[in-house]
Design a protein around this motif. Structure first.
Motif, PDB file in Angstrom:
ATOM      1  N   SER A   1       2.514  51.680 -19.133  1.00 36.93           N
ATOM      2  CA  SER A   1       2.583  51.518 -17.678  1.00 36.93           C
ATOM      3  C   SER A   1       3.249  50.202 -17.304  1.00 36.93           C
ATOM      4  CB  SER A   1       1.177  51.607 -17.078  1.00 36.93           C
ATOM      5  OG  SER A   1       0.370  50.512 -17.473  1.00 36.93           O
ATOM      6  N   PHE A   2       2.996  49.151 -18.075  1.00 41.42           N
ATOM      7  CA  PHE A   2       3.641  47.866 -17.814  1.00 41.42           C
ATOM      8  C   PHE A   2       5.155  47.985 -18.012  1.00 41.42           C
ATOM      9  CE2 PHE A   2       5.138  43.647 -19.179  1.00 41.42           C
ATOM     10  CZ  PHE A   2       4.760  42.908 -18.082  1.00 41.42           C
ATOM     11  N   ALA A   3       5.551  48.675 -19.086  1.00 38.59           N
ATOM     12  CA  ALA A   3       6.979  48.871 -19.333  1.00 38.59           C
ATOM     13  C   ALA A   3       7.613  49.683 -18.210  1.00 38.59           C
ATOM     14  CB  ALA A   3       7.188  49.569 -20.674  1.00 38.59           C
ATOM     15  N   GLY A   4       6.882  50.678 -17.705  1.00 33.54           N
ATOM     16  CA  GLY A   4       7.411  51.497 -16.623  1.00 33.54           C
ATOM     17  C   GLY A   4       7.619  50.714 -15.344  1.00 33.54           C
ATOM     18  N   VAL A   5       6.690  49.824 -15.031  1.00 36.65           N
ATOM     19  CA  VAL A   5       6.812  49.003 -13.828  1.00 36.65           C
ATOM     20  C   VAL A   5       7.998  48.042 -13.960  1.00 36.65           C
ATOM     21  CG1 VAL A   5       5.715  47.127 -12.552  1.00 36.65           C
ATOM     22  CG2 VAL A   5       4.422  49.190 -13.074  1.00 36.65           C
ATOM     23  N   VAL A   6       8.174  47.480 -15.163  1.00 29.75           N
ATOM     24  CA  VAL A   6       9.318  46.593 -15.388  1.00 29.75           C
ATOM     25  C   VAL A   6      10.621  47.364 -15.208  1.00 29.75           C
ATOM     26  CG1 VAL A   6      10.531  45.208 -17.113  1.00 29.75           C
ATOM     27  CG2 VAL A   6       8.047  45.034 -16.893  1.00 29.75           C
ATOM     28  N   LEU A   7      10.679  48.580 -15.759  1.00 30.09           N
ATOM     29  CA  LEU A   7      11.867  49.417 -15.607  1.00 30.09           C
ATOM     30  C   LEU A   7      12.148  49.707 -14.134  1.00 30.09           C
ATOM     31  CD1 LEU A   7      14.060  51.403 -16.699  1.00 30.09           C
ATOM     32  CD2 LEU A   7      12.272  53.160 -16.723  1.00 30.09           C
ATOM     33  N   ALA A   8      11.104  50.089 -13.408  1.00 33.05           N
ATOM     34  CA  ALA A   8      11.277  50.386 -11.985  1.00 33.05           C
ATOM     35  C   ALA A   8      11.734  49.157 -11.216  1.00 33.05           C
ATOM     36  CB  ALA A   8       9.973  50.921 -11.394  1.00 33.05           C
ATOM     37  N   GLY A   9      11.207  47.988 -11.592  1.00 36.51           N
ATOM     38  CA  GLY A   9      11.600  46.766 -10.912  1.00 36.51           C
ATOM     39  C   GLY A   9      13.077  46.468 -11.052  1.00 36.51           C
ATOM     40  N   ARG A  10      13.660  46.867 -12.178  1.00 34.67           N
ATOM     41  CA  ARG A  10      15.072  46.585 -12.413  1.00 34.67           C
ATOM     42  C   ARG A  10      15.998  47.614 -11.764  1.00 34.67           C
ATOM     43  NH1 ARG A  10      15.999  42.718 -16.200  1.00 34.67           N
ATOM     44  NH2 ARG A  10      14.234  42.047 -17.461  1.00 34.67           N
ATOM     45  N   LEU A  11      15.496  48.832 -11.570  1.00 32.04           N
ATOM     46  CA  LEU A  11      16.380  49.909 -11.133  1.00 32.04           C
ATOM     47  C   LEU A  11      16.079  50.470  -9.756  1.00 32.04           C
ATOM     48  CD1 LEU A  11      16.626  51.962 -14.466  1.00 32.04           C
ATOM     49  CD2 LEU A  11      18.244  50.273 -13.577  1.00 32.04           C
ATOM     50  N   SER A  12      14.833  50.302  -9.256  1.00 32.75           N
ATOM     51  CA  SER A  12      14.468  51.002  -8.026  1.00 32.75           C
ATOM     52  C   SER A  12      15.169  50.457  -6.791  1.00 32.75           C
ATOM     53  CB  SER A  12      12.942  50.946  -7.823  1.00 32.75           C
ATOM     54  OG  SER A  12      12.495  49.614  -7.672  1.00 32.75           O
ATOM     55  N   ASP A  13      15.668  49.225  -6.839  1.00 29.80           N
ATOM     56  CA  ASP A  13      16.392  48.686  -5.688  1.00 29.80           C
ATOM     57  C   ASP A  13      17.767  49.325  -5.532  1.00 29.80           C
ATOM     58  OD1 ASP A  13      14.603  46.718  -4.530  1.00 29.80           O
ATOM     59  OD2 ASP A  13      14.876  45.586  -6.369  1.00 29.80           O
ATOM     60  N   THR A  14      18.405  49.626  -6.661  1.00 28.52           N
ATOM     61  CA  THR A  14      19.782  50.129  -6.610  1.00 28.52           C
ATOM     62  C   THR A  14      19.873  51.628  -6.887  1.00 28.52           C
ATOM     63  OG1 THR A  14      20.055  49.495  -8.935  1.00 28.52           O
ATOM     64  CG2 THR A  14      20.757  47.904  -7.261  1.00 28.52           C
ATOM     65  N   ARG A  15      18.939  52.183  -7.668  1.00 30.19           N
ATOM     66  CA  ARG A  15      19.002  53.603  -8.039  1.00 30.19           C
ATOM     67  C   ARG A  15      17.634  54.264  -7.902  1.00 30.19           C
ATOM     68  NH1 ARG A  15      21.866  50.662 -11.774  1.00 30.19           N
ATOM     69  NH2 ARG A  15      24.096  51.070 -11.890  1.00 30.19           N
ATOM     70  N   PRO A  16      17.001  54.198  -6.727  1.00 28.25           N
ATOM     71  CA  PRO A  16      15.658  54.774  -6.596  1.00 28.25           C
ATOM     72  C   PRO A  16      15.627  56.283  -6.816  1.00 28.25           C
ATOM     73  CG  PRO A  16      16.549  54.167  -4.442  1.00 28.25           C
ATOM     74  CD  PRO A  16      17.477  53.610  -5.465  1.00 28.25           C
ATOM     75  N   GLY A  17      16.644  56.989  -6.299  1.00 28.48           N
ATOM     76  CA  GLY A  17      16.688  58.434  -6.468  1.00 28.48           C
ATOM     77  C   GLY A  17      16.736  58.847  -7.929  1.00 28.48           C
ATOM     78  N   PRO A  18      17.678  58.297  -8.720  1.00 30.72           N
ATOM     79  CA  PRO A  18      17.716  58.644 -10.146  1.00 30.72           C
ATOM     80  C   PRO A  18      16.444  58.263 -10.907  1.00 30.72           C
ATOM     81  CG  PRO A  18      19.818  57.724  -9.466  1.00 30.72           C
ATOM     82  CD  PRO A  18      18.893  57.568  -8.297  1.00 30.72           C
TER      83      PRO A  18
END
Length: 392
Positions: free
Chosen positions: A250-267
């Motif tokens: 879950s920690f890894a998932g949050v880090v991943l989302a933090g890097r990508l959700s600003d620019t690619r939330p849909g994907p």
């Protein structure tokens, strides 16, 4: 990221530890306070109900204060509730402290989400949200096992004292470091104006997706222990290890989302949501295999939290600067609706006699439903990414 943001993350870590730690403390609480384990289990339900009700209600009250004042008062209330809980010999008082602590926790998280978004540039709001939710995931990895260990060594009250002590440095630092941005002067029509914005179908659908996705995660997670022992065939000693592994994912998932959700939330939602739906299905099919269980527990923790973190950012972006307070509050409430709904659905299929794989299939179904709903809702327009106004 501003240093004050990490202080908010420390407070969320303490609150997340409190929310989840009772799973390992209920037998001791029941024995010492002279109640049944099912009755002691209402401490968990009371916390969930307090979070659902408290997020919008407490956030609206705190709206009249500056963000620093709101966060300080709410965290101070949370700390005091745990001190009283650690001292009381009465179950009724302990139950009341759980409700009060949940109300404060919900309000704190709602205001913290808005404060975090206001501390950074619009294109970094996903990373800011990830820092906050990282506190919750670290609670799953470190705080919950540590609370269980403290309970075994020095009794369940020591875990409550530990949560209270964790809040002290965060409380002092927030009082000094969090920006005071936020309207100290009440504006009577502002709350009603935000409430009107919350009637947006796009935002309501996003909140529904939040509830479905979190319900899917909690459905499978809640019944992980019997799956591990009765289906996979591992010893009970493996349960804490797998719970920690889920937390690490879950920690890894949050880090991943933090890097990508600003620019690619849909994907992020599409790919991770599809992976989670497939993962829960595969887990249901291969739960008898120990290697498959280990791999899938780690992967599902990462995928589930990547989706959840991205959806929260999406809710805040959808509301834009028009309803930041209530958008954050209702996102917190939606997540907790899912946290209550998922275990209930899992228990329902178990009670119907479908076996311990059934909650895993239920998680797959809920994830697929959340994914289809999310993909049917277009991303908010770029213009909504304007900085939120300085108010709570």
């Amino acid at each position: 990221m501003p240093f004050a943001l990490y202080l908010l993350g420390l407070a969320v870590f303490a609150q997340g530890t409190s929310e989840f730690m009772l799973s390992g403390l209920l037998p001791d609480i029941a024995a010492e306070l002279g109640v049944s384990i099912p009755l002691a289990g209402t401490l968990t339900s009371a916390f969930a109900v307090g979070m659902i009700v408290g997020a919008p209600a407490t956030a609206l009250l705190a709206r009249r204060w500056s963000r620093r004042s709101a966060l300080t008062v709410l965290l101070g209330t949370f700390l005091l509730a745990h001190v009283i809980g650690a001292l009381t010999p009465h179950f009724g008082i302990l139950l009341a402290t759980r409700v009060i602590g949940a109300l404060a926790n919900a309000g704190f998280l709602a205001v913290a989400l808005v404060a975090a978004s206001a501390m950074v540039a619009p294109e970094s709001r996903g990373r800011a949200t990830a820092v906050l939710l990282g506190g919750t995931t670290l609670a799953c990895v470190v705080g919950v096992p540590a609370g269980a260990l403290l309970g075994q060594l020095w009794g369940w009250r020591s875990a409550f004292w530990a949560v209270a002590l964790l809040c002290v440095p965060a409380l002092l630092a927030i009082a000094r470091s969090v920006p005071t941005a936020g309207g100290d002067t009440p504006r009577p029509l502002a709350a009603w104006s935000e409430a009107r914005v919350l009637r947006s179908p796009r935002l309501l659908v996003t909140l529904l997706v939040c509830a479905l996705a979190n319900g899917a995660m909690f459905c499978g997670f809640t019944y992980l222990a019997p799956v591990v022992t009765d289906v996979t065939g591992l010893a009970p000693a493996a349960i804490p290890v797998l719970l920690a592994l889920f937390g690490a994912g879950s920690f890894a998932g949050v880090v991943l989302a933090g890097r990508l959700s600003d620019t690619r939330p849909g994907p992020v939602v599409a790919v991770c949501g599809t992976g989670a739906a497939a993962g829960w299905s595969l887990f249901a099919l291969t739960a008898g295999s120990a290697p498959a269980t280990v791999v899938l527990v780690l992967a599902l923790g990462a995928l589930s939290f990547a989706v959840g973190s991205t959806l929260i950012t999406r809710a805040l972006r959808t509301a834009g600067g028009e309803a930041p307070t209530l958008a954050g509050a209702f996102a917190v409430a939606a997540l907790n609706v899912g946290a209550a709904l998922g275990p209930w659905l899992g228990g329902t299929v178990l009670a119907a006699g479908y076996g311990y794989r059934a909650p895993l299939w239920t998680s797959a179904f809920l994830t697929a439903l959340a994914l289809l709903t999310a993909l049917a809702t277009p991303e908010p327009a770029a213009r909504r990414c304007a900085p939120a106004p300085d108010r709570v």
